[in-house]
Design a protein around this motif. Structure first.
Motif, PDB file in Angstrom:
ATOM      1  N   SER A   1       0.836  -1.206   0.000  1.00  0.00           N
ATOM      2  CA  SER A   1       0.000   0.000   0.000  1.00  0.00           C
ATOM      3  C   SER A   1       0.860   1.241   0.000  1.00  0.00           C
ATOM      4  O   SER A   1       0.526   2.243  -0.636  1.00  0.00           O
TER       5      SER A   1
ATOM      6  N   ALA B   1      -6.999  -1.981  -0.686  1.00  0.00           N
ATOM      7  CA  ALA B   1      -8.129  -1.274  -0.082  1.00  0.00           C
ATOM      8  C   ALA B   1      -7.868  -1.064   1.407  1.00  0.00           C
ATOM      9  O   ALA B   1      -7.269  -1.906   2.095  1.00  0.00           O
ATOM     10  N   GLU B   2      -8.331   0.077   1.891  1.00  0.00           N
ATOM     11  CA  GLU B   2      -8.133   0.411   3.299  1.00  0.00           C
ATOM     12  C   GLU B   2      -8.830  -0.610   4.205  1.00  0.00           C
ATOM     13  O   GLU B   2      -8.325  -0.948   5.277  1.00  0.00           O
ATOM     14  N   GLN B   3      -9.963  -1.098   3.778  1.00  0.00           N
ATOM     15  CA  GLN B   3     -10.681  -2.070   4.601  1.00  0.00           C
ATOM     16  C   GLN B   3      -9.875  -3.356   4.746  1.00  0.00           C
ATOM     17  O   GLN B   3      -9.778  -3.938   5.831  1.00  0.00           O
ATOM     18  N   GLU B   4      -9.259  -3.774   3.683  1.00  0.00           N
ATOM     19  CA  GLU B   4      -8.439  -4.997   3.735  1.00  0.00           C
ATOM     20  C   GLU B   4      -7.229  -4.797   4.635  1.00  0.00           C
ATOM     21  O   GLU B   4      -6.850  -5.693   5.404  1.00  0.00           O
TER      22      GLU B   4
ATOM     23  N   ASP C   1      -7.076  -2.688   7.174  1.00  0.00           N
ATOM     24  CA  ASP C   1      -7.530  -2.638   8.569  1.00  0.00           C
ATOM     25  C   ASP C   1      -7.834  -4.033   9.100  1.00  0.00           C
ATOM     26  O   ASP C   1      -7.542  -4.350  10.257  1.00  0.00           O
ATOM     27  N   ASP C   2      -8.421  -4.916   8.240  1.00  0.00           N
ATOM     28  CA  ASP C   2      -8.704  -6.285   8.683  1.00  0.00           C
ATOM     29  C   ASP C   2      -7.416  -7.034   9.003  1.00  0.00           C
ATOM     30  O   ASP C   2      -7.333  -7.792   9.998  1.00  0.00           O
TER      31      ASP C   2
ATOM     32  N   SER D   1      -6.083  -5.833  12.330  1.00  0.00           N
ATOM     33  CA  SER D   1      -6.893  -6.328  13.436  1.00  0.00           C
ATOM     34  C   SER D   1      -6.556  -7.784  13.764  1.00  0.00           C
ATOM     35  O   SER D   1      -6.434  -8.161  14.943  1.00  0.00           O
TER      36      SER D   1
END
Length: 416
Positions: free
Chosen positions: A148, A156-159, A161-162, A165
């Motif tokens: 990234s 993707a930002e969501q990926e 962040d997952d 986490s």
């Protein structure tokens, strides 16, 4: 006429001879009378001797230590291996107790120790799994983050962040696994300590001798219930009474007036009439306290008794050396005249004249007295009938031989 002249001449010549013989006879009688008038006096020479002051006391032998041997756990006597009079060694098993509930507790603690070890192994495996999972998730997160950063918008930002986490969750799982392993270690220590405690209690079912000694009494038989001797509110029954008799204490009651002479290491002669033995010991300890009831101080002498020929309770007569003076000027006691605190005697000088002399005394024995001032070695002193002699009087000395050493023995309480 001629015959008369011859007779008169013979008488004249004989008369002076008769007068001379008479005069000589008179002088001899006067000398004998003068010699008969000079009184004789028994004298002793002032010499250097040894004076010793001793004290005789009756004492009693005591065990060096004596103890009631109790069991620390309650149980039934399974075996008892000793009886009165038996000699035992330190650590020797005297009796064995049977305690079924203690055996069950010991088996339980052994199982708990084994279980705690299994828990440690499981926690270690869980920690390894959590660390491996965290390592993989953390690596995935780092790769996505690097991609990234290299090409913005590619990931993707969501990926991203997952992935982060999951990495943090895996890290938390590692910390939890470490805590579980630490708890398992602590539980294992608790189980080990409990097992050690029960094992120690189980070891107390074997009653052992605390020191080398002799069994002087036995209070328990096979099958008897013995209570644990650890509570003060219960009168527990000991298994045996054990006495250390290879070393004995001889206790002596020293009178108050002799306490000042008592010190550690002082030699003591001991006579035990019961066994016909005489031995030498030393003062080892004393209470430094005078009993108000008896006005005596307890003093102890250690006596070796490897062959056990002496028994506690036997009596012995002990002789303590309180004072000793070697190579001191001495005179016979009968030569000393005391008037209050002043001491004096009569000295016969070289001209055989009587001279009074004041002296100072030191240690006094039974026959001799130490003179610290007033006399010189070799002086002659009158040893009796001092009231018959006058100062300056001429006497005929008769030398008396005196003892070379003197021991004054005082009988203490109970002495023979």
């Amino acid at each position: 006429m001629r015959k008369q002249c011859s007779l008169m001449l013979a008488i004249g010549l004989a008369l002076p001879a008769v007068v001379g013989v008479t005069a000589c006879s008179s002088r001899a009688k006067n000398m004998q009378a003068d010699a008969a008038e000079i009184p004789s006096a028994t004298v002793a020479a002032v010499t250097r001797e040894t004076i010793t002051h001793t004290l005789n006391l009756a004492g009693q032998f005591q065990p060096y230590q004596v103890v009631d041997v109790h069991a620390k756990v309650s149980g039934y006597i399974k075996h008892i291996y000793v009886d009165i009079g038996d000699k035992v060694r330190q650590g020797q098993v005297l009796a064995v107790l049977e305690v079924p509930e203690l055996d069950a507790q010991l088996k339980g603690t052994v199982a708990e120790v084994a279980h705690s070890k299994d828990e440690i192994t499981r926690a270690q495996h869980e920690l390894s799994r959590a660390q491996a999972e965290h390592s993989a998730l953390h690596a995935d997160y780092l790769r996505l983050k690097q991609a990234s950063a290299a090409q913005p918008g590619l990931i993707a930002e969501q990926e991203l962040d997952d992935a982060q986490s999951k990495d943090l969750a895996a890290e938390a799982q590692v910390d939890a696994a470490k805590a579980a392993l630490a708890a398992a270690d602590q539980q294992s220590e608790v189980a080990g300590a409990d097992n050690e405690r029960i094992s120690d209690m189980n070891a107390y079912t074997r009653v052992t001798a605390p020191f080398d000694g002799v069994v002087i009494w036995r209070d328990a038989d096979t099958g008897a219930l013995i209570q644990a001797g650890t509570t003060s509110d219960i009168q527990t029954l000991p298994v045996v009474k054990l006495s250390q008799s290879d070393m004995l204490r001889l206790r002596l009651p020293v009178p108050e007036d002799a306490v000042q002479f008592i010190h550690e290491g002082a030699p003591v002669q001991v006579r035990v009439d019961a066994v016909g033995r005489t031995l030498t010991g030393k003062i080892v300890r004393f209470t430094r306290d005078v009993s108000l009831a008896t006005r005596t101080m307890e003093t102890e002498i250690d006596v070796e008794n490897k062959d056990l020929s002496l028994a506690p309770g036997m009596y012995a007569n002990a002789t303590l050396e309180l004072e000793r003076k070697d190579n001191v000027l001495t005179v016979p006691l009968q030569a000393v005249v005391k008037n209050g605190d002043q001491a004096s005697l009569l000295v016969v000088d070289r001209q055989n004249h009587v001279q009074p002399r004041n002296i100072q005394l030191g240690l006094q024995g039974s026959m001799l007295a130490e003179v610290t001032n007033g006399l010189n070695e070799g002086d002659r002193v009158i040893t009796g009938g001092q009231a018959k002699y006058q100062p300056g009087e001429t006497v005929k000395p008769l030398l008396q031989q005196v003892s070379t050493n003197d021991t004054d023995t005082e009988q203490g309480n109970g002495g023979e």
